[in-house]
Motif scaffolding. Structure first.
Motif, PDB file in Angstrom:
ATOM      1  N   GLN A 247       0.839  -1.188   0.000  1.00 43.08           N
ATOM      2  CA  GLN A 247       0.000   0.000   0.000  1.00 43.08           C
ATOM      3  C   GLN A 247       0.877   1.242   0.000  1.00 43.08           C
ATOM      4  O   GLN A 247       2.103   1.161   0.165  1.00 43.08           O
ATOM      5  N   ALA A 248       0.263   2.391  -0.181  1.00 41.46           N
ATOM      6  CA  ALA A 248       1.037   3.639  -0.196  1.00 41.46           C
ATOM      7  C   ALA A 248       1.832   3.756   1.094  1.00 41.46           C
ATOM      8  O   ALA A 248       1.259   3.736   2.186  1.00 41.46           O
ATOM      9  N   PRO A 249       3.164   3.842   1.024  1.00 42.82           N
ATOM     10  CA  PRO A 249       3.978   3.864   2.242  1.00 42.82           C
ATOM     11  C   PRO A 249       3.925   5.213   2.935  1.00 42.82           C
ATOM     12  O   PRO A 249       3.277   6.150   2.485  1.00 42.82           O
ATOM     13  N   SER A 250       4.623   5.283   4.062  1.00 36.92           N
ATOM     14  CA  SER A 250       4.757   6.563   4.755  1.00 36.92           C
ATOM     15  C   SER A 250       5.606   7.499   3.897  1.00 36.92           C
ATOM     16  O   SER A 250       6.057   7.150   2.811  1.00 36.92           O
ATOM     17  N   SER A 251       5.839   8.689   4.399  1.00 35.46           N
ATOM     18  CA  SER A 251       6.562   9.684   3.608  1.00 35.46           C
ATOM     19  C   SER A 251       7.985   9.252   3.299  1.00 35.46           C
ATOM     20  O   SER A 251       8.596   9.724   2.349  1.00 35.46           O
ATOM     21  N   GLY A 259      17.855   1.143  12.853  1.00 38.27           N
ATOM     22  CA  GLY A 259      16.804   0.531  13.641  1.00 38.27           C
ATOM     23  C   GLY A 259      15.809   1.549  14.149  1.00 38.27           C
ATOM     24  O   GLY A 259      14.597   1.298  14.154  1.00 38.27           O
ATOM     25  N   ARG A 260      16.300   2.691  14.565  1.00 39.83           N
ATOM     26  CA  ARG A 260      15.399   3.736  15.057  1.00 39.83           C
ATOM     27  C   ARG A 260      14.425   4.175  13.964  1.00 39.83           C
ATOM     28  O   ARG A 260      13.224   4.333  14.206  1.00 39.83           O
ATOM     29  N   GLU A 261      14.948   4.352  12.740  1.00 35.37           N
ATOM     30  CA  GLU A 261      14.072   4.758  11.642  1.00 35.37           C
ATOM     31  C   GLU A 261      13.027   3.678  11.349  1.00 35.37           C
ATOM     32  O   GLU A 261      11.857   3.978  11.059  1.00 35.37           O
ATOM     33  N   ALA A 262      13.420   2.408  11.417  1.00 37.22           N
ATOM     34  CA  ALA A 262      12.469   1.324  11.173  1.00 37.22           C
ATOM     35  C   ALA A 262      11.319   1.373  12.173  1.00 37.22           C
ATOM     36  O   ALA A 262      10.144   1.229  11.810  1.00 37.22           O
ATOM     37  N   VAL A 263      11.650   1.612  13.442  1.00 32.97           N
ATOM     38  CA  VAL A 263      10.615   1.692  14.476  1.00 32.97           C
ATOM     39  C   VAL A 263       9.736   2.916  14.255  1.00 32.97           C
ATOM     40  O   VAL A 263       8.503   2.839  14.363  1.00 32.97           O
ATOM     41  N   GLU A 264      10.327   4.040  13.932  1.00 34.14           N
ATOM     42  CA  GLU A 264       9.548   5.258  13.702  1.00 34.14           C
ATOM     43  C   GLU A 264       8.600   5.089  12.522  1.00 34.14           C
ATOM     44  O   GLU A 264       7.442   5.524  12.572  1.00 34.14           O
ATOM     45  N   ARG A 265       9.063   4.464  11.453  1.00 36.25           N
ATOM     46  CA  ARG A 265       8.203   4.267  10.299  1.00 36.25           C
ATOM     47  C   ARG A 265       7.052   3.306  10.622  1.00 36.25           C
ATOM     48  O   ARG A 265       5.914   3.501  10.185  1.00 36.25           O
ATOM     49  N   ALA A 266       7.341   2.273  11.392  1.00 36.06           N
ATOM     50  CA  ALA A 266       6.286   1.325  11.756  1.00 36.06           C
ATOM     51  C   ALA A 266       5.238   1.967  12.648  1.00 36.06           C
ATOM     52  O   ALA A 266       4.061   1.587  12.610  1.00 36.06           O
ATOM     53  N   ARG A 267       5.658   2.943  13.444  1.00 37.59           N
ATOM     54  CA  ARG A 267       4.735   3.613  14.360  1.00 37.59           C
ATOM     55  C   ARG A 267       4.094   4.857  13.759  1.00 37.59           C
ATOM     56  O   ARG A 267       3.260   5.500  14.406  1.00 37.59           O
ATOM     57  N   SER A 268       4.448   5.194  12.555  1.00 37.29           N
ATOM     58  CA  SER A 268       3.932   6.410  11.941  1.00 37.29           C
ATOM     59  C   SER A 268       2.429   6.310  11.703  1.00 37.29           C
ATOM     60  O   SER A 268       1.940   5.305  11.172  1.00 37.29           O
ATOM     61  N   PRO A 269       1.673   7.345  12.070  1.00 36.92           N
ATOM     62  CA  PRO A 269       0.230   7.324  11.793  1.00 36.92           C
ATOM     63  C   PRO A 269      -0.084   7.418  10.307  1.00 36.92           C
ATOM     64  O   PRO A 269      -1.226   7.196   9.892  1.00 36.92           O
ATOM     65  N   VAL A 387       4.008  -8.787   7.694  1.00 35.07           N
ATOM     66  CA  VAL A 387       4.167  -7.832   8.791  1.00 35.07           C
ATOM     67  C   VAL A 387       4.039  -6.444   8.183  1.00 35.07           C
ATOM     68  O   VAL A 387       4.852  -6.052   7.337  1.00 35.07           O
ATOM     69  N   ILE A 388       3.014  -5.705   8.581  1.00 36.43           N
ATOM     70  CA  ILE A 388       2.729  -4.421   7.938  1.00 36.43           C
ATOM     71  C   ILE A 388       3.078  -3.232   8.824  1.00 36.43           C
ATOM     72  O   ILE A 388       2.961  -2.089   8.395  1.00 36.43           O
ATOM     73  N   GLY A 389       3.497  -3.485  10.068  1.00 36.28           N
ATOM     74  CA  GLY A 389       3.812  -2.390  10.989  1.00 36.28           C
ATOM     75  C   GLY A 389       4.708  -2.899  12.096  1.00 36.28           C
ATOM     76  O   GLY A 389       5.799  -3.420  11.845  1.00 36.28           O
ATOM     77  N   GLU A 390       4.238  -2.781  13.320  1.00 33.76           N
ATOM     78  CA  GLU A 390       5.042  -3.242  14.449  1.00 33.76           C
ATOM     79  C   GLU A 390       4.925  -4.755  14.613  1.00 33.76           C
ATOM     80  O   GLU A 390       3.825  -5.311  14.572  1.00 33.76           O
ATOM     81  N   HIS A 406       6.531 -12.499   5.474  1.00 33.42           N
ATOM     82  CA  HIS A 406       7.080 -11.438   4.652  1.00 33.42           C
ATOM     83  C   HIS A 406       6.891 -10.114   5.395  1.00 33.42           C
ATOM     84  O   HIS A 406       6.066 -10.020   6.307  1.00 33.42           O
ATOM     85  N   VAL A 407       7.625  -9.091   4.996  1.00 39.06           N
ATOM     86  CA  VAL A 407       7.586  -7.815   5.704  1.00 39.06           C
ATOM     87  C   VAL A 407       7.455  -6.680   4.702  1.00 39.06           C
ATOM     88  O   VAL A 407       7.824  -6.819   3.523  1.00 39.06           O
ATOM     89  N   THR A 408       6.919  -5.570   5.153  1.00 44.38           N
ATOM     90  CA  THR A 408       6.883  -4.368   4.329  1.00 44.38           C
ATOM     91  C   THR A 408       8.041  -3.456   4.716  1.00 44.38           C
ATOM     92  O   THR A 408       8.710  -3.658   5.740  1.00 44.38           O
ATOM     93  N   ALA A 409       8.251  -2.435   3.902  1.00 48.26           N
ATOM     94  CA  ALA A 409       9.325  -1.479   4.189  1.00 48.26           C
ATOM     95  C   ALA A 409       9.012  -0.633   5.410  1.00 48.26           C
ATOM     96  O   ALA A 409       9.910  -0.009   5.982  1.00 48.26           O
ATOM     97  N   ASP A 410       7.740  -0.597   5.806  1.00 50.61           N
ATOM     98  CA  ASP A 410       7.328   0.198   6.970  1.00 50.61           C
ATOM     99  C   ASP A 410       7.104  -0.681   8.192  1.00 50.61           C
ATOM    100  O   ASP A 410       6.174  -0.468   8.963  1.00 50.61           O
TER     101      ASP A 410
END
Length: 457
Positions: A247-251, A259-269, A387-390, A406-410
């Motif tokens: 689906q359309a990813p985050s920004s 790792g920090r960026e991965a967590v932030e992207r997964a938690r992004s609204p 896995v689409i988020g956290e 499988h996992v998404t980029a977010d």
């Protein structure tokens, strides 16, 4: 307040509502003769049966046979409440058992249109033991991998609810119908009437949907399509559920650099949630509701769906919240039903972890999570996970398919979130990012470690 009940339909009106102009072929079991006034010799019982037959035109409280709902053949059984309150007696048991056996012989799903007050008092324990016959017949059908649906009408109480109704794989209810084990004349006088109605049972997770009568043919037809093997042979293994499209990813673009960026992207609204994936994946969704233990988890979506090519897939999707015990029980229920019916499963993982408050512990969080692990481990049908988020610890892993995740980029997947990991290791908050890197929780790390098969981008 409970809704006003729909107009009571006769047994044949209920069948006609579902089958429309399609033919319904009635069946009857071999005849059996009761002793005068029944097995107990209950004075006046024969006269009561004669009056019921004259009033309804029926010989017993159940009518059954084969018919079409939409384009799907099934065995239908329908209760006639006007015949001694739709009660179950020895001859009713003959008809119910025969209906289940007909479904087994024809390898057809069973659709029960229930309206009953329970076991027939005039036949005493002979009537009550018909529930055991129904349970045994239902078990045979379940072992054969055939679906059972129930539409509970007004009223559905007593043993009829506790076997034919609540024992079905999918339970639909008419609005305002009285539904419950205790009928209106035997429940406590101060009992909340809402708990004994279709809407209350839905709230408690005992009913999958409350469906107006006019919508029943379409809804039941879609369920029959989703729960049946379709054009597959009975023993042909189902194909694996296709992976959802990204689906359309985050920004952010590309893969996370840290790792920090991965967590932030997964938690992004801003990143897509389960609803977006399911809406894109299915043309028809048929939710299963509740854990059948009195609870629901709005943060977990489960059910069956139909894709544009007609393929049926069962789904279990976390919605980004801590998953509660009711959610895990609903997940296990869905996976086991799909496995029994030969329908592949798709799971969408997105949770910071299992709910860990005191209420969750009292509700059996550990046992519910363990049961979900067991349901996936025992599944014979293919299970596909994205896995689409956290992916928070065991609360997420319980829904992940070993070898087909499988996992998404977010997304991220970790034994523990970086903040509590740093706290456990007695590291200062500013070292959380470094801890996230050490945990190797990024999508690309998960593929390299062999935890995920691919990154869906």
């Amino acid at each position: 307040m409970p809704a006003e009940p729909s107009a009571r339909l006769t047994a044949r009106e209920a069948i006609a509502l579902l089958t429309g102009a399609a033919d319904f072929t009635e069946h009857r079991p071999p005849p059996r003769t009761l002793p005068p006034d029944g097995p107990l010799g209950w004075t006046g019982y024969d006269a009561a049966r004669e009056r019921a037959a004259e009033r309804t035109g029926e010989e017993e409280s159940v009518v059954y046979g084969t018919g079409l709902v939409g384009d799907r053949a099934c065995v239908l059984l329908s209760f006639e409440f006007g015949f001694l309150g739709g009660s179950l007696g020895l001859l009713t048991g003959d008809r119910l058992e025969a209906a289940y056996d007909l479904a087994l012989t024809r390898r057809l799903p069973l659709l029960a249109l229930v309206a009953t007050g329970g076991s027939r008092m005039q036949e005493g324990m002979v009537a009550l033991t018909q529930l055991q016959r129904v349970a045994a017949a239902s078990t045979r059908l379940r072992a054969a991998g055939l679906a059972q649906l129930a539409v509970v009408r007004d009223p559905t109480t007593g043993g009829g609810w506790a076997t034919v109704g609540a024992g079905a794989d999918v339970v639909l209810a008419l609005p305002g119908a009285q539904v419950g084990f205790a009928g209106s004349r035997v429940r406590p006088p101060d009992a909340d009437p809402y708990a004994y109605g279709a809407e209350g049972q839905f709230t408690a997770g005992q009913v999958d949907a409350v469906v107006p009568a006019g919508e029943l043919p379409g809804t039941v037809g879609r369920w029959l399509r989703a729960l049946g093997p379709g054009s597959r042979a009975p023993h042909e293994p189902p194909p694996a559920a296709p992976l959802p499209r990204a689906q359309a990813p985050s920004s952010a673009s590309g893969l996370p650099a840290s790792g920090r960026e991965a967590v932030e992207r997964a938690r992004s609204p801003r990143r897509p949630r389960a609803e977006a994936y399911l809406a894109d994946y299915f043309t028809v969704r048929l939710p299963l509701h509740g854990d059948r233990c009195g609870s629901t988890d709005p943060g977990l979506l489960a059910g069956f769906g139909l894709r544009a090519d007609g393929q049926a897939v069962a789904y279990v999707a976390q919605c980004g919240t801590p998953t509660r015990p009711a959610g895990y029980r609903a997940a296990a229920r869905t996976i086991r039903l799909a496995d029994r019916l030969g329908v592949p499963v798709l799971t969408l993982v997105d949770t910071p972890g299992a709910a860990n408050d005191a209420e969750a512990e009292r509700a059996g969080a550990g046992a519910a999570i363990a049961d979900t692990f067991a349901a996936i481990a025992a599944a014979r049908v293919p299970v596909t996970t994205l896995v689409i988020g956290e992916g928070g610890s065991g609360g997420a892993l319980a829904l992940a398919a070993p070898g087909n995740t499988h996992v998404t980029a977010d997304s991220y997947f970790s034994v523990i979130a970086p903040e509590p990991a740093a706290a456990i290791l007695k590291r200062p908050p500013e070292e959380t990012g470094a801890t996230a890197d050490q945990l190797r929780l990024r999508p690309q790390d998960l593929v390299e470690l062999g935890i995920a098969r691919s990154i869906v981008t």
